[in-house]
Design an enzyme around this catalytic site. Structure first.
Site, PDB file in Angstrom:
ATOM      1  N   ARG A  43      16.006 -21.359  19.658  1.00 41.44           N
ATOM      2  CA  ARG A  43      14.747 -22.294  20.100  1.00 41.44           C
ATOM      3  C   ARG A  43      14.877 -22.385  21.525  1.00 41.44           C
ATOM      4  NH1 ARG A  43      12.218 -25.391  15.988  1.00 41.44           N
ATOM      5  NH2 ARG A  43      11.686 -24.166  14.245  1.00 41.44           N
ATOM      6  N   ASP A  50       4.067 -40.859  20.101  1.00 38.04           N
ATOM      7  CA  ASP A  50       4.610 -39.720  19.911  1.00 38.04           C
ATOM      8  C   ASP A  50       5.889 -39.750  20.879  1.00 38.04           C
ATOM      9  OD1 ASP A  50       4.533 -37.134  17.981  1.00 38.04           O
ATOM     10  OD2 ASP A  50       5.598 -36.762  20.030  1.00 38.04           O
TER      11      ASP A  50
END
Length: 275
Positions: free
Chosen positions: A39, A145
Site C-alpha cells: 500500500r 472522519d
C-alpha cells in the site's frame, strides 16, 4: 519471493506500526507487513522517493496531512449506500418509532456517523430520517472522519452511479439527481438530504467537540483496526456520548464481547446502551 522495489526493513515496519498506533489508534500486527509494503509503495513511488526510511522521515516532518495519507493507504474506504442494510431497516422500523415517543417533548433526533468515509453511510441514514420522521422535527446526522478528503466528497455529494447498487428505483429518483453530459454515470444527492447532515473532520483518538448526546451512533468497520484496549476506551466514550438506552451499530465482523459491558447485544451487530 521477488525482490522488493524499495528497501523495507523490520525497523521501518516498526516505525509504521508506531505512527499508525500513536496517531490513529490503529493496531498493525506483524502479519500486515506485506500489506503495508504494497500500500505504501504506491505513495513512495508517487513522491519519487527511493526507500521507506526516507518516506517515514517525510511523514514525521509533514505532520498531520501526511499522517492521514499513510492511514488512508493502509485502511479501506470502500463503501456504498445502505451497506449492511439490516441496520437501516432496524433504524426505520424500531429505533425511530421509539424515538418519536421518547423525544416527543424536544422533537429532536441526533445520529452520529463516526468514520463516515465518503458519505454513503450518513446519506443512507438521512434518507431513513426523511422517510420516517414527521415534518416539524429537528433530525440531524453528524458525520465525521479522520480524512478531510473523504469528508469533502461527502459534502459535495457526487457519486458514481454504481454506488447505488441495491437501492430501489423509487429511492433513486426521490433522493438523487442523475448527471447528464460530462456528468453522465454520476449522481448527486438532493439538497434536502444534504441539509440534514453536518460533515466534519475528527480524529476519534482526540477530544470530541459535542455538547449534546446522540440517540444513535454508527461506527462500522472502524474498530477492526484497533487493539482491544483502544476499542474498550472508544466504546466507553461512545456510551458516555449516547443518551439513555441509545443504540450503537457496529460492523459485521466487530463485537463488544469482553471489550465493553455497557451495552446489550440486540442481534446482528446492533447494541443498546444499558449503563
Amino acid at each position: 519471493m521477488s525482490e522488493r522495489e524499495f528497501t523495507f526493513t523490520d525497523k521501518d515496519f516498526k516505525r509504521v506500526q508506531k505512527i499508525a498506533y500513536d496517531f490513529a489508534g490503529i493496531d498493525l500486527n506483524d502479519s500486515k507487513n506485506n500489506l503495508v509494503y504494497n500500500r505504501l509503495a504506491k505513495r513512495i513511488r508517487f513522491l519519487g522517493m527511493s526507500a521507506f526510511h526516507e518516506y517515514l522521515d517525510y511523514v514525521e516532518q509533514q505532520g498531520e496531512s501526511e499522517f492521514i495519507h499513510l492511514i488512508n493507504s493502509i485502511t479501506t474506504n470502500l463503501t456504498f449506500f445502505f451497506r449492511e442494510n439490516h441496520h437501516f431497516e432496524y433504524l426505520s422500523n424500531t429505533v425511530i418509532p421509539e424515538l418519536l415517543k421518547k423525544n416527543a417533548a424536544t422533537k429532536k433526533i441526533r445520529i452520529w456517523s463516526a468514520g463516515c468515509s465518503t458519505g454513503e453511510e450518513p446519506y443512507s441514514i438521512a434518507i431513513v430520517l426523511k422517510e420516517s420522521v414527521p415534518a416539524g422535527w429537528d433530525a440531524k446526522v453528524i458525520a465525521t472522519d479522520l480524512d478531510s478528503n473523504v469528508v469533502n466528497t461527502g459534502m459535495t455529494g457526487v457519486y458514481k452511479i454504481d454506488r447505488l447498487k441495491g437501492i430501489s428505483e423509487e429511492r433513486k429518483s426521490r433522493w438523487f439527481k442523475k448527471g447528464e453530459g460530462s456528468k453522465a454515470g454520476f449522481v448527486k444527492t438532493k439538497k434536502e438530504l444534504q441539509d440534514v447532515i453536518e460533515f466534519g473532520q475528527l480524529n476519534l483518538m482526540d477530544s470530541w467537540p459535542f455538547k449534546e448526546t446522540f440517540d444513535v451512533i454508527f461506527c462500522r468497520n472502524v474498530v477492526i483496526y484497533f487493539d482491544k484496549p483502544t476499542q474498550s476506551k472508544l466504546f466507553n466514550r461512545y456510551a458516555d456520548q449516547l443518551s439513555s438506552e441509545g443504540h450503537l451499530m457496529v460492523g459485521h465482523s466487530e463485537s463488544l464481547y469482553k471489550v465493553c459491558d455497557r451495552f446489550e447485544l440486540l442481534g446482528q451487530t446492533i447494541y443498546k446502551k444499558i449503563k
